[in-house]
Design a protein around this motif. Structure first.
Motif, PDB file in Angstrom:
ATOM      1  N   ALA B  98      -0.569  -7.600  -6.563  1.00  0.00           N
ATOM      2  CA  ALA B  98      -0.401  -6.150  -6.714  1.00  0.00           C
ATOM      3  C   ALA B  98      -1.695  -5.437  -7.093  1.00  0.00           C
ATOM      4  CB  ALA B  98       0.689  -5.844  -7.751  1.00  0.00           C
ATOM      5  N   VAL B  99      -2.572  -6.083  -7.850  1.00  0.00           N
ATOM      6  CA  VAL B  99      -3.809  -5.403  -8.241  1.00  0.00           C
ATOM      7  C   VAL B  99      -4.668  -5.074  -7.017  1.00  0.00           C
ATOM      8  CG1 VAL B  99      -5.995  -5.673  -9.477  1.00  0.00           C
ATOM      9  CG2 VAL B  99      -3.855  -6.237 -10.618  1.00  0.00           C
ATOM     10  N   PRO B 100      -4.959  -6.067  -6.138  1.00  0.00           N
ATOM     11  CA  PRO B 100      -5.739  -5.712  -4.945  1.00  0.00           C
ATOM     12  C   PRO B 100      -5.035  -4.669  -4.083  1.00  0.00           C
ATOM     13  CG  PRO B 100      -5.554  -8.086  -5.179  1.00  0.00           C
ATOM     14  CD  PRO B 100      -4.650  -7.503  -6.195  1.00  0.00           C
ATOM     15  N   ALA B 101      -3.710  -4.820  -3.920  1.00  0.00           N
ATOM     16  CA  ALA B 101      -2.986  -3.881  -3.055  1.00  0.00           C
ATOM     17  C   ALA B 101      -3.024  -2.477  -3.629  1.00  0.00           C
ATOM     18  CB  ALA B 101      -1.542  -4.351  -2.880  1.00  0.00           C
ATOM     19  N   GLY B 102      -2.790  -2.363  -4.925  1.00  0.00           N
ATOM     20  CA  GLY B 102      -2.817  -1.042  -5.563  1.00  0.00           C
ATOM     21  C   GLY B 102      -4.192  -0.409  -5.441  1.00  0.00           C
ATOM     22  N   TYR B 103      -5.215  -1.228  -5.626  1.00  0.00           N
ATOM     23  CA  TYR B 103      -6.588  -0.726  -5.528  1.00  0.00           C
ATOM     24  C   TYR B 103      -6.882  -0.262  -4.109  1.00  0.00           C
ATOM     25  CZ  TYR B 103     -11.675  -0.705  -5.509  1.00  0.00           C
ATOM     26  OH  TYR B 103     -12.983  -0.341  -5.367  1.00  0.00           O
ATOM     27  N   ALA B 104      -6.512  -1.081  -3.124  1.00  0.00           N
ATOM     28  CA  ALA B 104      -6.788  -0.727  -1.727  1.00  0.00           C
ATOM     29  C   ALA B 104      -6.085   0.582  -1.361  1.00  0.00           C
ATOM     30  CB  ALA B 104      -6.331  -1.852  -0.803  1.00  0.00           C
ATOM     31  N   LEU B 105      -4.822   0.724  -1.794  1.00  0.00           N
ATOM     32  CA  LEU B 105      -4.068   1.924  -1.431  1.00  0.00           C
ATOM     33  C   LEU B 105      -4.616   3.155  -2.141  1.00  0.00           C
ATOM     34  CD1 LEU B 105      -0.433   0.524  -1.450  1.00  0.00           C
ATOM     35  CD2 LEU B 105      -1.763   1.261   0.522  1.00  0.00           C
ATOM     36  N   ALA B 106      -5.129   2.977  -3.345  1.00  0.00           N
ATOM     37  CA  ALA B 106      -5.569   4.137  -4.111  1.00  0.00           C
ATOM     38  C   ALA B 106      -6.986   4.548  -3.760  1.00  0.00           C
ATOM     39  CB  ALA B 106      -5.462   3.842  -5.612  1.00  0.00           C
ATOM     40  N   ARG B 107      -7.865   3.579  -3.467  1.00  0.00           N
ATOM     41  CA  ARG B 107      -9.283   3.905  -3.445  1.00  0.00           C
ATOM     42  C   ARG B 107     -10.003   3.711  -2.131  1.00  0.00           C
ATOM     43  NH1 ARG B 107     -10.542   4.878  -8.775  1.00  0.00           N
ATOM     44  NH2 ARG B 107     -12.372   5.851  -7.927  1.00  0.00           N
ATOM     45  N   LEU B 108      -9.479   2.937  -1.215  1.00  0.00           N
ATOM     46  CA  LEU B 108     -10.301   2.578  -0.063  1.00  0.00           C
ATOM     47  C   LEU B 108     -10.023   3.450   1.161  1.00  0.00           C
ATOM     48  CD1 LEU B 108     -10.383  -1.277  -0.590  1.00  0.00           C
ATOM     49  CD2 LEU B 108     -12.172   0.380  -1.044  1.00  0.00           C
ATOM     50  N   ARG B 109      -9.283   4.529   0.965  1.00  0.00           N
ATOM     51  CA  ARG B 109      -9.036   5.507   2.034  1.00  0.00           C
ATOM     52  C   ARG B 109      -8.603   4.844   3.329  1.00  0.00           C
ATOM     53  NH1 ARG B 109     -13.859   7.557  -0.263  1.00  0.00           N
ATOM     54  NH2 ARG B 109     -15.036   6.725   1.484  1.00  0.00           N
ATOM     55  N   ILE B 110      -7.624   3.953   3.203  1.00  0.00           N
ATOM     56  CA  ILE B 110      -7.055   3.316   4.381  1.00  0.00           C
ATOM     57  C   ILE B 110      -6.181   4.342   5.107  1.00  0.00           C
ATOM     58  CG2 ILE B 110      -5.333   1.598   5.085  1.00  0.00           C
ATOM     59  CD1 ILE B 110      -6.446  -0.125   2.806  1.00  0.00           C
ATOM     60  N   PRO B 111      -6.275   4.403   6.451  1.00  0.00           N
ATOM     61  CA  PRO B 111      -5.433   5.370   7.171  1.00  0.00           C
ATOM     62  C   PRO B 111      -3.958   5.149   6.852  1.00  0.00           C
ATOM     63  CG  PRO B 111      -6.930   4.208   8.670  1.00  0.00           C
ATOM     64  CD  PRO B 111      -7.133   3.617   7.325  1.00  0.00           C
ATOM     65  N   GLY B 112      -3.257   6.214   6.514  1.00  0.00           N
ATOM     66  CA  GLY B 112      -1.826   6.116   6.220  1.00  0.00           C
ATOM     67  C   GLY B 112      -1.513   5.428   4.910  1.00  0.00           C
ATOM     68  N   SER B 113      -2.453   5.409   3.986  1.00  0.00           N
ATOM     69  CA  SER B 113      -2.231   4.649   2.753  1.00  0.00           C
ATOM     70  C   SER B 113      -1.092   5.247   1.927  1.00  0.00           C
ATOM     71  CB  SER B 113      -3.515   4.581   1.930  1.00  0.00           C
ATOM     72  OG  SER B 113      -3.919   5.859   1.528  1.00  0.00           O
ATOM     73  N   GLU B 114      -0.940   6.577   1.991  1.00  0.00           N
ATOM     74  CA  GLU B 114       0.138   7.188   1.207  1.00  0.00           C
ATOM     75  C   GLU B 114       1.503   6.695   1.694  1.00  0.00           C
ATOM     76  OE1 GLU B 114       1.305  10.007  -1.862  1.00  0.00           O
ATOM     77  OE2 GLU B 114      -0.429   8.776  -1.392  1.00  0.00           O
ATOM     78  N   ASN B 115       1.676   6.700   3.021  1.00  0.00           N
ATOM     79  CA  ASN B 115       2.943   6.222   3.587  1.00  0.00           C
ATOM     80  C   ASN B 115       3.171   4.745   3.310  1.00  0.00           C
ATOM     81  OD1 ASN B 115       3.636   8.677   4.575  1.00  0.00           O
ATOM     82  ND2 ASN B 115       2.766   8.312   6.609  1.00  0.00           N
TER      83      ASN B 115
END
Lengths: 329, 286
Positions: B98-115
């Motif tokens: 969960a730590v890497p996933a949460g970080y990736a979704l919050a900070r790495l501006r992945i397309p569609g990260s909010e969804n």
């Protein structure tokens, strides 16, 4: 960062992006070694374990349960064959299923009404500033934080057929007679009382949750707005109805959805108190699914019954989804 | 003038009395079952099973007998060890994922990260009652049936979605400049995450550990369905299923067993309840 590079990936290879990097770095670089693509690759790498875990242990089992529901799979027989909608038809033709469906819905609705009333009134009290508020709040939420199977055991003892402390109290204030008299309630042994007893445990356990969610909502309403409404000559109920409720509607909805999902899908309370008895009076869908699917070993039948919870939950989940999309940090 | 502060004070006292009076019924309803459990746990049997005297206090000396019975004559000790081991493993797995996933979704501006974040969170709402029958097959497929390791495998389906969501919110509050500065100074993305972001996120990560523990303690269904041998059960399942012999309930030791686990968990959870509410309401109410 430009719009195109923030979207990343192949766009960075466009002539314009290349031109930009020429200016910046004086030497063109291939897109896959750019800042953006490295960031995205790192991002997907970090995300992959979580997505895999969820797909393998939530997504795949969910699809598998759809398959099971359409098959005659059982614990005894490892070969399962496709039977179409047979399991659903069997469910619709059995009386127990209707009883369980009716009990599930009735349980959830009645419990929600009481949790709403108790939760709202408690939230208003906890909203007032008073000495020792934190401590009192900590005491009141204990039912929600206690592990469910632990607290249900306590209630089972309080509902004891002979030594029920509830009955001792009722007897002391004169509502019922002494043990052995005609009106002595056997909480878990009489059909209408048993369902009520289960509902009471659910209400006891979750009303603090309603209160805390509502409290979070109330405290998010700026006092300036309430003051402004007061200056405009509104009374308490008008302010509540036209200012507070619309402002806390999203949080209210989320709280309601969570509570409904937890209540509708909870096996613990009824399973530990009555196992669905007496005479199916407290049979709810989760208990029926467990008894058919695991105890009787008819995996397909059990999966079909459990899946009936899904159409009940789906509208709530969609509402929730629309709500979350509008959230802000 | 001298009278003004006094009436103010009296008004305050009256207000407090009114509030205490109104809130007392709620506190009594919430706490009474726990008080009754505690009293039962310490009562001697002859004191427990009678209705002719005031039951809400001791009439014979309190006893530790119910507690010692648990440790000497039942699997209670093993259940506690199982529960602790399950919780520790679930916490580790949850953090690693969960730590890497949460970080990736919050900070790495992945397309569609909010969804994507919402999709992960929604899986928290898929109830166990829909998944437990197919999961029973998964558990036996990987050969973990009849051992507490089955629960180490399935509890993260509850904790990963919740903790990813929680950590995602948390990582969004870490100032972006710190990471960028670290990267300018020659750290890669991984270096910035390990050396800058994780150290300042310790409170958030600790919160996630607590939830991995308390949320897996709230489960009853998976433990009941996947673990049959008496000595492999977690305490929340072992107590209600193994301590009852046929139709005979030893209420004293049952309540002792229940409270010894229940109260520490309840108190721990209590301190983090606000974070839980913030997590599920998406930080609307601060």
């Amino acid at each position: 960062m430009t719009a195109s590079s923030s979207r990343g990936g192949p766009e960075a290879a466009s002539p314009r992006a290349a031109a930009v990097s020429i200016v910046v770095r004086a030497r063109p670089r291939r897109w896959f070694s750019s800042q953006t693509s490295r960031r995205l690759a790192f991002g997907y790498l970090l995300l992959a374990p979580a997505v895999l875990y969820v797909l393998l242990l939530v997504g795949a089992p969910f699809l598998f349960s759809l398959f099971l529901a359409l098959s005659d799979a059982s614990v005894a027989d490892t070969t399962a064959s496709f039977v179409g909608l047979e399991n659903f038809r069997a469910a619709f033709e059995s009386d127990v299923f209707y009883i369980a469906l009716r009990n599930s819905i009735g349980f959830t609705v009645v419990a929600a009404v009481f949790k709403g009333l108790l939760g709202t009134s408690l939230a208003f009290l906890l909203l007032q500033p008073f000495w020792g508020r934190k401590f009192i709040r900590g005491l009141v939420v204990i039912p929600f934080t206690l592990p469910i199977s632990i607290s249900v055991l306590g209630w089972k003892w309080m509902y004891d057929s002979q030594f029920s402390v509830i009955n001792w109290f009722l007897s002391r204030i004169g509502v019922i007679g002494t043990y052995g008299s005609a009106g002595w309630p056997v909480w878990l042994g009489e059909p209408h009382l048993a369902l009520l007893a289960c509902i009471m445990v659910n209400v006891w356990r979750n009303f603090p949750f309603s209160a805390i969610v509502l409290l979070a909502g109330f405290t998010s309403v700026p006092t300036e707005i309430l003051d402004a409404a007061r200056v405009d000559g509104t009374n308490f109920f008008q302010r509540f109805r036209h200012v507070v409720v619309p402002m806390i509607a999203p949080i209210l909805l989320i709280g309601l959805l969570f509570d409904t999902v937890f209540t509708l899908s909870d096996l613990g309370v009824v399973y530990l108190l009555t196992q669905g008895g007496p005479a199916n009076a407290t049979k709810i869908l989760p208990v029926l699914a467990y008894q058919v699917g695991i105890q009787a070993g008819a995996l397909g039948r059990g999966a079909a019954i459990a899946l009936f919870l899904f159409p009940l939950l789906l509208p709530l989940m969609i509402l929730m989804l629309r709500n979350l999309k509008r959230r802000e940090y | 003038m001298a009278a003004a502060p006094r009436t103010q004070r009296q008004k305050e006292i009256r207000r407090h009395l009114w509030i205490y009076g109104a809130i007392t019924p709620y506190v009594v309803v919430a706490i009474f079952p726990i008080y009754w459990m505690a009293l039962t746990a310490f009562k001697q049997d002859p004191d427990l099973y009678r209705m002719d005297q005031f039951p809400l206090w001791f009439h014979m000396a309190p006893t530790w007998k119910n507690f010692s019975y648990l440790f000497y004559s039942t699997n209670y000790g093993a259940w506690i060890v199982n529960t602790m081991m399950i919780a520790a493993w679930v916490a580790v797995i949850t953090l690693v994922i969960a730590v890497p996933a949460g970080y990736a979704l919050a900070r790495l501006r992945i397309p569609g990260s909010e969804n994507l974040g919402i999709a992960v969170f929604m899986t928290y709402l898929v109830p166990g009652i829909i998944l437990f029958i197919p999961l029973a097959r998964v558990v036996s497929m990987v050969g973990l049936q009849d051992s507490w390791w089955a629960l180490v495998l399935v509890y993260p389906t509850i904790t990963i979605p919740f903790c990813t969501w929680l950590l995602m919110g948390f990582f969004k509050t870490v100032p972006m400049e710190m990471e960028e500065a670290a990267r300018v100074d020659g750290c890669g993305y991984l270096g910035a995450l390990l050396r800058i972001v994780l150290p300042v996120s310790v409170p958030g990560i600790l919160t996630a550990v607590i939830f991995a523990f308390t949320l897996s303690m709230q489960d009853f269904l998976y433990g009941l369905a996947f673990v049959a041998p008496g000595d492999q059960k977690p305490v929340t399942v072992g107590v209600p299923t193994e301590l009852i012999r046929g139709d005979v309930y030893y209420w004293g030791s049952l309540m002792a067993a229940a409270l010894m686990v229940g109260l520490p968990v309840a108190i721990l959870y209590n301190f983090f309840l606000d974070r839980f509410i913030q997590g599920i309401t998406g930080g609307v109410g601060k």
